[in-house]
Design a protein around this motif. Structure first.
Motif, PDB file in Angstrom:
ATOM      1  N   THR A   1       0.495  -1.516   0.221  1.00 47.41           N
ATOM      2  CA  THR A   1      -0.278  -0.063   0.011  1.00 47.41           C
ATOM      3  C   THR A   1       1.144   1.473  -0.047  1.00 47.41           C
ATOM      4  OG1 THR A   1      -0.043   0.005   2.261  1.00 47.41           O
ATOM      5  CG2 THR A   1      -1.624  -1.384   1.172  1.00 47.41           C
ATOM      6  N   GLY A   2       0.271   2.275  -0.932  1.00 45.82           N
ATOM      7  CA  GLY A   2       1.313   3.664  -0.699  1.00 45.82           C
ATOM      8  C   GLY A   2       2.189   4.194  -1.353  1.00 45.82           C
ATOM      9  N   GLU A   3       2.224   3.126  -2.375  1.00 48.26           N
ATOM     10  CA  GLU A   3       3.190   2.439  -3.401  1.00 48.26           C
ATOM     11  C   GLU A   3       3.056   2.467  -5.223  1.00 48.26           C
ATOM     12  OE1 GLU A   3       6.511  -0.203  -1.589  1.00 48.26           O
ATOM     13  OE2 GLU A   3       4.976  -1.140  -3.025  1.00 48.26           O
ATOM     14  N   VAL A   4       3.754   2.764  -5.777  1.00 46.48           N
ATOM     15  CA  VAL A   4       2.843   3.317  -7.162  1.00 46.48           C
ATOM     16  C   VAL A   4       4.540   2.726  -7.855  1.00 46.48           C
ATOM     17  CG1 VAL A   4       3.011   4.828  -9.497  1.00 46.48           C
ATOM     18  CG2 VAL A   4       2.210   5.786  -6.637  1.00 46.48           C
ATOM     19  N   HIS A   5       3.798   1.582  -8.454  1.00 46.72           N
ATOM     20  CA  HIS A   5       5.119   0.943  -9.550  1.00 46.72           C
ATOM     21  C   HIS A   5       4.721   1.056 -11.735  1.00 46.72           C
ATOM     22  CE1 HIS A   5       6.447  -2.174  -6.324  1.00 46.72           C
ATOM     23  NE2 HIS A   5       5.153  -1.462  -5.479  1.00 46.72           N
ATOM     24  N   ALA A   6       5.766   1.120 -11.803  1.00 46.37           N
ATOM     25  CA  ALA A   6       5.350   1.441 -13.243  1.00 46.37           C
ATOM     26  C   ALA A   6       6.301   0.057 -13.742  1.00 46.37           C
ATOM     27  CB  ALA A   6       6.052   2.171 -13.347  1.00 46.37           C
ATOM     28  N   ILE A   7       5.707  -0.581 -14.789  1.00 45.43           N
ATOM     29  CA  ILE A   7       5.552  -1.707 -15.762  1.00 45.43           C
ATOM     30  C   ILE A   7       6.191  -0.957 -17.232  1.00 45.43           C
ATOM     31  CG2 ILE A   7       5.142  -4.613 -16.734  1.00 45.43           C
ATOM     32  CD1 ILE A   7       5.421  -4.509 -14.651  1.00 45.43           C
ATOM     33  N   MET A   8       7.156  -1.362 -17.826  1.00 49.84           N
ATOM     34  CA  MET A   8       7.914  -0.738 -18.738  1.00 49.84           C
ATOM     35  C   MET A   8       8.303  -2.111 -19.403  1.00 49.84           C
ATOM     36  SD  MET A   8       9.363   2.487 -17.763  1.00 49.84           S
ATOM     37  CE  MET A   8       9.314   3.444 -19.553  1.00 49.84           C
ATOM     38  N   GLY A   9       8.289  -1.829 -20.957  1.00 49.73           N
ATOM     39  CA  GLY A   9       8.919  -2.953 -21.979  1.00 49.73           C
ATOM     40  C   GLY A   9       8.402  -2.367 -22.954  1.00 49.73           C
ATOM     41  N   PRO A  10       9.111  -3.332 -23.913  1.00 48.80           N
ATOM     42  CA  PRO A  10       9.274  -3.026 -25.360  1.00 48.80           C
ATOM     43  C   PRO A  10       7.926  -3.765 -26.283  1.00 48.80           C
ATOM     44  CG  PRO A  10      10.433  -4.678 -25.027  1.00 48.80           C
ATOM     45  CD  PRO A  10      10.399  -4.257 -24.282  1.00 48.80           C
ATOM     46  N   ASN A  11       7.399  -3.209 -27.298  1.00 48.21           N
ATOM     47  CA  ASN A  11       6.500  -4.222 -27.497  1.00 48.21           C
ATOM     48  C   ASN A  11       5.961  -5.980 -27.350  1.00 48.21           C
ATOM     49  OD1 ASN A  11       4.325  -1.888 -28.352  1.00 48.21           O
ATOM     50  ND2 ASN A  11       5.719  -1.437 -30.040  1.00 48.21           N
ATOM     51  N   GLY A  12       4.944  -6.544 -27.130  1.00 44.22           N
ATOM     52  CA  GLY A  12       4.344  -7.865 -27.087  1.00 44.22           C
ATOM     53  C   GLY A  12       6.307  -7.471 -25.792  1.00 44.22           C
ATOM     54  N   SER A  13       5.979  -7.751 -24.727  1.00 43.22           N
ATOM     55  CA  SER A  13       6.665  -8.362 -24.102  1.00 43.22           C
ATOM     56  C   SER A  13       5.858  -9.272 -22.022  1.00 43.22           C
ATOM     57  CB  SER A  13       7.869  -6.795 -22.671  1.00 43.22           C
ATOM     58  OG  SER A  13       6.924  -6.224 -22.769  1.00 43.22           O
ATOM     59  N   GLY A  14       4.571  -8.984 -22.628  1.00 43.05           N
ATOM     60  CA  GLY A  14       3.660  -9.133 -21.734  1.00 43.05           C
ATOM     61  C   GLY A  14       2.959  -8.252 -21.184  1.00 43.05           C
ATOM     62  N   LYS A  15       3.599  -6.855 -21.009  1.00 47.58           N
ATOM     63  CA  LYS A  15       2.874  -6.247 -20.180  1.00 47.58           C
ATOM     64  C   LYS A  15       1.282  -5.874 -19.959  1.00 47.58           C
ATOM     65  CE  LYS A  15       3.695  -1.756 -22.159  1.00 47.58           C
ATOM     66  NZ  LYS A  15       5.095  -2.786 -23.518  1.00 47.58           N
ATOM     67  N   SER A  16       0.187  -6.121 -21.034  1.00 44.93           N
ATOM     68  CA  SER A  16      -0.457  -5.924 -20.909  1.00 44.93           C
ATOM     69  C   SER A  16      -1.497  -7.132 -20.961  1.00 44.93           C
ATOM     70  CB  SER A  16      -1.228  -5.444 -22.973  1.00 44.93           C
ATOM     71  OG  SER A  16      -1.301  -4.137 -22.416  1.00 44.93           O
ATOM     72  N   THR A  17      -0.491  -8.682 -20.759  1.00 41.44           N
ATOM     73  CA  THR A  17      -1.012  -9.562 -20.168  1.00 41.44           C
ATOM     74  C   THR A  17      -1.175  -9.910 -18.775  1.00 41.44           C
ATOM     75  OG1 THR A  17       0.095 -10.618 -22.342  1.00 41.44           O
ATOM     76  CG2 THR A  17      -0.137 -12.325 -20.349  1.00 41.44           C
ATOM     77  N   LEU A  18      -0.092  -9.029 -18.365  1.00 38.97           N
ATOM     78  CA  LEU A  18      -0.063  -9.040 -17.401  1.00 38.97           C
ATOM     79  C   LEU A  18      -1.466  -8.673 -16.046  1.00 38.97           C
ATOM     80  CD1 LEU A  18       1.498  -9.733 -14.014  1.00 38.97           C
ATOM     81  CD2 LEU A  18       2.629  -7.776 -14.583  1.00 38.97           C
ATOM     82  N   ALA A  19      -1.991  -6.831 -16.560  1.00 45.61           N
ATOM     83  CA  ALA A  19      -2.836  -6.728 -16.467  1.00 45.61           C
ATOM     84  C   ALA A  19      -4.156  -7.285 -16.312  1.00 45.61           C
ATOM     85  CB  ALA A  19      -2.237  -5.043 -17.150  1.00 45.61           C
ATOM     86  N   ASN A  20      -4.421  -7.611 -17.609  1.00 51.92           N
ATOM     87  CA  ASN A  20      -4.965  -8.699 -17.640  1.00 51.92           C
ATOM     88  C   ASN A  20      -5.322  -9.761 -17.472  1.00 51.92           C
ATOM     89  OD1 ASN A  20      -7.453  -8.095 -20.484  1.00 51.92           O
ATOM     90  ND2 ASN A  20      -4.848  -7.324 -20.699  1.00 51.92           N
ATOM     91  N   VAL A  21      -4.496 -10.552 -17.274  1.00 52.51           N
ATOM     92  CA  VAL A  21      -4.607 -11.811 -15.931  1.00 52.51           C
ATOM     93  C   VAL A  21      -4.523 -11.266 -14.548  1.00 52.51           C
ATOM     94  CG1 VAL A  21      -2.739 -13.070 -14.743  1.00 52.51           C
ATOM     95  CG2 VAL A  21      -2.689 -13.464 -17.450  1.00 52.51           C
ATOM     96  N   LEU A  22      -4.440 -10.030 -14.088  1.00 54.46           N
ATOM     97  CA  LEU A  22      -4.625  -9.554 -12.717  1.00 54.46           C
ATOM     98  C   LEU A  22      -5.930  -9.322 -12.504  1.00 54.46           C
ATOM     99  CD1 LEU A  22      -1.478  -7.654 -11.836  1.00 54.46           C
ATOM    100  CD2 LEU A  22      -2.747  -9.639 -10.922  1.00 54.46           C
TER     101      LEU A  22
END
Lengths: 254, 492
Positions: free
Chosen positions: A26-47
């Motif tokens: 709690t209280g934290e801000v995390h950023a996930i960065m990465g090139p196209n197709g690295s799985g960023k949106s997949t992670l959000a959708n899985v969650l």
């Protein structure tokens, strides 16, 4: 608040996430960065529990609960909110009906009484002001006839209305001009406090000038290959991703 | 007040409450219709037609009209052009007259199909009413005749006539003679001819010149409709500058042993007058495997005879195994307007072939068609519509929008638009879309804490909104609930 251990996930039979470990407090801000197709949106959708994504291994705990056992609606009711990369249109359903139902479902889940129409309208007016949205939005159909930027703004508006524990922002900055970006970021900053958390998924460092992360993770080929602070984002902006890609580093050192 | 009236009263608008008190007082005075039960033997012949007419103490002209219709019907062929399929109907295996209350009587709700009871519960139908609907014996049953009588009292001052068609034949023969069959002649089609020969009962409405009907007229009685359902005949006339909104049908699922239903509805609108006709149709659709269910073959047509006249049809069709109907407008008067708003839902093995006909004859006539078809399960849902613009219909305009939504991979949706234009100045627009209820839409709503079932309801109700907006408020709320029940479990 959120603990992810060794998460593997497939999309249409293809493994996209290959062992993610992540801890968000709690209280934290995390950023996930990465090139196209690295799985960023997949992670959000899985969650969020999108049925198009299949978890093959690993564990996710959210507020002490086994997240993978919860339906998407129960994850939302537990306080997980996904601001979509591509918000869908729902013709004929007004924003008011939609949000009132959503908020009351969450309240019901927590044994709280439904909002009265007045409480709801007051809340709606308050929050729409923060995002500089027109009041007639209340009666318009969800996302119908909205521009790309308006849709993104509407996602953040919903975030403020629902006030969840964890906000997942999936490429919220894409398609926004600089003014809209400032308004949207301001909305997220107003949301954020010491009792909730934010996970920002983004391509570009630009957004992180406004939503300042405590941690920056670089996702590459389904794994987090580097974690740092906001300075890492600046470095990535400057140098690109190649310098930290393990396969490229191996190739160079070989 | 007994429990029945108490329960129903809660649901009623103020107008209806007044009515309810009337019913109550009628019963206090012992106003009970003769419920002697008697059925005609199976089969259709001149004798049967005469028998029906005699049972209803009809005048000779009416008997003759029925006989002419019957003779014509005998010469006709059953039509098969619609996109529906069913085993051949044996018209000699049907009983064409059964007096009220011939439905099987059960002793308590325990004997009623639990599925049906669940549905009643979801619709919030009071217990006593549930009993009546499912054929359980109750203490008091009020029927259409007594209801019409109470309405009459309230409406009489305005000169409005609202009664059963049988009563109108007795009491207002001149008006009936003038208009009956004038919009849908008995020669019109097979089922219209059959209906003309054997119609059991139905409603009659007459709004005199310059009168705006102060309340929505409704068959309302989910209760009494069951007896007149099979071959219903309705005639509504709005004289110059008159207005009436008429509600037909009920949201409660009604079971009936009569499989074939063939109703005829005729509307006549004179100069500057308007009729708004709303229907919710929820006859028994058959079980999940497609067994049983009502065949609903209906002819509904309105004539805008006068200038600046208007007819608006709104229908929500969720019931029946087969629905085959095209509420139509003949736009004869200059500047007359025809509207058709429709939601047709099919699930399991239901079939619907429905739409409208807009016949533009007068100058500057306008028509709007909004059709929403929702198919689920193994069902088949077709829109069939005709827009015809005649030679003299200068400046005629039509806008048609047909949207179909598919809820499964096994259901079907079709659109059959027919456009015939004989006039260069006419503007005819047709738009059609087909969409599948989106996984992504459902997930979006799930992600905001809304369950899949509620999400589907929300999406479907949104899809139908333009039509629901046309329904009177109370009806619209019921229609939404009904849609939810009809589509229960059809996704996910």
């Amino acid at each position: 608040m959120l603990t992810i251990k060794n998460l593997h996930a497939n999309v249409e039979g293809k493994e996209i996430l290959k062992g993610i470990d992540l801890e968000i407090n709690t209280g934290e801000v995390h950023a996930i960065m990465g090139p196209n197709g690295s799985g960023k949106s997949t992670l959000a959708n899985v969650l969020a529990g999108n049925g198009g994504y299949e978890v093959t291994a690993g564990e996710i705990r959210f507020e002490g609960k086994n997240l993978l056992e919860l339906d998407p609606e129960d994850r939302a009711r537990e306080g997980m909110f996904l601001a979509f990369q591509y918000p869908v249109e729902i013709p004929g359903v007004s924003n008011a009906t939609f949000l009132k139902t959503a908020i009351n479902e969450v309240r019901k889940y927590h044994g709280k009484p439904e909002l009265t129409p007045k409480e709801f309208l007051d809340l709606m007016r308050d929050k729409s002001k923060i995002l500089g949205m027109d009041e007639n939005l209340i009666s318009r159909s969800v996302n119908v006839g909205f521009s790309g930027g308006e849709k993104k703004r509407n996602e953040i508006f919903q975030l403020l209305m629902m006030n969840p524990k964890l906000a997942l922002l999936d490429e919220t900055d894409s398609g926004l001009d600089i003014d809209a970006l400032k308004i949207v970021s301001n909305g997220v900053n107003i949301f954020k406090n010491k009792n909730n958390a934010v996970l920002v998924v983004t391509h570009y460092q630009r957004l992180l000038n406004y939503i300042v992360p405590d941690f920056v993770h670089v996702l590459y080929k389904g794994k987090i290959i580097k974690t740092g602070t906001k300075e890492l984002a600046l470095e990535l902006e400057d140098k690109g991703y190649d310098w930290i890609k393990p396969d490229l580093i191996e190739a160079e050192t070989a | 007040m007994n429990e029945l009236e108490e329960n129903t009263a809660q649901e009623l608008s103020d107008d209806m409450k007044i009515l309810d008190e009337h019913i109550d007082s009628e019963y206090k005075w012992g106003f009970v219709t003769d419920i002697e039960s008697e059925s005609a033997p199976k089969g259709l012949s001149e004798e049967i037609v005469r028998f029906i007419s005699a049972k209803k103490h009809e005048p000779v002209w009416m008997t003759d009209w029925r006989l002419k219709a019957f003779r014509h019907w005998k010469k006709m062929e059953e039509p098969h052009w619609s996109n529906v399929h069913y085993p051949p109907i044996d018209y000699q295996d049907i009983s064409y007259y059964s007096a009220p209350k011939s439905k099987p009587q059960l002793n308590s709700l325990d004997e009623v199909d639990p599925e049906l009871l669940k549905t009643f519960e979801k619709l919030g139908i009071p217990l006593e009413e549930q009993k009546i609907l499912s054929g359980v014996a109750v203490d008091a049953v009020f029927d259409s005749v007594s209801v019409a009588t109470t309405f009459k009292e309230t409406l009489k001052e305005k000169g409005i006539i609202f009664c059963s068609i049988s009563e109108a034949i007795q009491e207002h023969p001149e008006i009936v003679k003038k208009y009956l069959g004038s919009v849908v002649p008995y020669t019109d089609n097979y089922y219209a001819a059959l209906n003309s020969a054997v119609f059991s009962d139905g409603s009659f409405v007459f709004i005199p010149k310059g009168v705006r009907c102060p309340m929505e007229l409704s068959t309302y009685f989910r209760i009494n409709a069951q007896e007149t359902g099979q071959f219903e005949r309705t005639l509504i006339i709005a004289e110059e500058s008159a207005y009436v909104s008429y509600l037909e049908g009920c949201t409660a699922p009604i079971r009936d042993n009569n499989q074939l239903h063939a109703a005829v509805v005729e509307l006549v609108v004179l100069d500057d007058a308007e009729i708004k006709y709303s229907t919710v149709q929820n006859w028994y659709p058959g079980d999940k495997e497609g067994r049983g269910g009502i065949y609903n073959f209906v002819t509904k047509r309105g004539a805008c005879r006068g200038k600046n006249s208007k007819i608006s049809w709104t229908q929500v069709e969720t019931g029946s195994a087969i629905t085959w109907k095209y509420p139509s407008c003949i736009l004869q008067g200059d500047n007359s307007i025809g509207e058709f708003y429709s939601v047709a839902v099919t699930n399991n093995y239901q079939q619907a072939d429905t739409g409208t006909k807009m016949i533009h004859i007068g100058k500057n006539t306008r028509s709007t068609v909004i059709s929403k078809g929702i198919s689920a399960g193994n069902s088949n849902n077709s829109y069939r519509g005709l827009v015809r613009v005649g030679k003299n219909a200068i400046g005629a305009r039509n806008f048609t929008q047909c949207d179909s939504m598919l809820m499964s991979d096994k259901c079907g949706a079709n659109t059959f638009p027919y456009i015939e234009v004989e006039n260069d100045s006419a503007k005819v627009e047709h738009e059609a879309t087909t969409s599948k209820v989106g996984e992504d839409q459902i997930f979006y709503l799930n992600q905001r804490g809304i369950s899949t079932e509620d999400a589907v309801n929300m999406i479907v109700n949104g899809f139908c909104k333009e039509v629901f907006n046309e329904l009177p408020m109370e009806f619209a709320v019921e229609a939404q609930k009904l849609l939810a029940i009809s589509l229960e479990g059809s996704v996910g």
